[in-house]
Scaffold this motif. Structure first.
Motif, PDB file in Angstrom:
ATOM      1  N   ILE A  14      57.983  32.287  33.936  1.00 54.45           N
ATOM      2  CA  ILE A  14      57.293  31.239  33.361  1.00 54.45           C
ATOM      3  C   ILE A  14      57.790  29.938  34.024  1.00 54.45           C
ATOM      4  O   ILE A  14      56.861  29.277  34.357  1.00 54.45           O
ATOM      5  N   TYR A  15      59.088  29.946  34.624  1.00 54.75           N
ATOM      6  CA  TYR A  15      59.558  28.443  35.439  1.00 54.75           C
ATOM      7  C   TYR A  15      58.721  28.633  36.713  1.00 54.75           C
ATOM      8  O   TYR A  15      58.745  27.601  37.387  1.00 54.75           O
ATOM      9  N   ALA A  16      58.522  29.681  37.240  1.00 55.39           N
ATOM     10  CA  ALA A  16      57.924  29.775  38.665  1.00 55.39           C
ATOM     11  C   ALA A  16      56.329  29.470  38.463  1.00 55.39           C
ATOM     12  O   ALA A  16      55.923  28.826  39.541  1.00 55.39           O
ATOM     13  N   ASP A  17      55.695  29.469  37.215  1.00 56.20           N
ATOM     14  CA  ASP A  17      54.472  29.184  37.070  1.00 56.20           C
ATOM     15  C   ASP A  17      54.386  27.701  36.603  1.00 56.20           C
ATOM     16  O   ASP A  17      53.206  26.952  36.899  1.00 56.20           O
ATOM     17  N   PRO A 103      62.481  27.571  40.983  1.00 59.57           N
ATOM     18  CA  PRO A 103      61.693  26.749  42.117  1.00 59.57           C
ATOM     19  C   PRO A 103      61.516  25.517  41.461  1.00 59.57           C
ATOM     20  O   PRO A 103      61.405  25.182  40.319  1.00 59.57           O
ATOM     21  N   ALA A 104      61.358  24.324  42.263  1.00 63.52           N
ATOM     22  CA  ALA A 104      61.241  22.950  41.559  1.00 63.52           C
ATOM     23  C   ALA A 104      59.919  22.499  42.188  1.00 63.52           C
ATOM     24  O   ALA A 104      59.157  23.006  43.264  1.00 63.52           O
ATOM     25  N   ALA A 105      59.453  21.759  41.408  1.00 64.89           N
ATOM     26  CA  ALA A 105      57.979  20.946  41.827  1.00 64.89           C
ATOM     27  C   ALA A 105      58.247  20.013  42.819  1.00 64.89           C
ATOM     28  O   ALA A 105      59.036  19.534  43.095  1.00 64.89           O
TER      29      ALA A 105
END
Length: 105
Positions: A14-17, A103-105
């Motif tokens: 979810i946080y990767a997406d 991952p960070a944006a």
């Protein structure tokens, strides 16, 4: 892979997406509650340490610390954050799992 590993993989996906900002933290509490704290890894200090440990101690038996970082590369300070929490939770019933990179944006 265990059921716990599957649940964690689903959350991390979810946080990767939908990546968070660099230094944002997700505390995954008991594999069911995601407690997001904006900039926690950036602003980590004694007060945040004490308050975070208190929240975790009062709400969870198992916690995973996930930190958003560019290229999913954790910093030394991220490992220190985890070590601080580990020390503060040592005398509790909370099981702290290894820190994970998001991952960070």
């Amino acid at each position: 892979m265990t059921d716990d590993d599957d649940k964690l993989a689903d959350v991390l996906r979810i946080y990767a997406d939908h990546p968070m900002h660099d230094g944002d933290v997700v505390l995954l509490l008991d594999d069911r509650v995601c407690f997001e704290v904006e900039g926690l890894a950036v602003h980590w200090d004694a007060v945040l340490r004490r308050n975070t440990a208190s929240v975790v101690r009062e709400t969870a038996q198992r916690v995973v610390v996930c930190i958003a970082r560019r290229h999913r590369k954790l910093r030394d300070s991220d490992y220190q954050l985890w070590r601080d929490l580990h020390a503060d939770l040592r005398d509790s019933d909370v099981h702290l799992l290894p820190v994970r990179a998001l991952p960070a944006a």
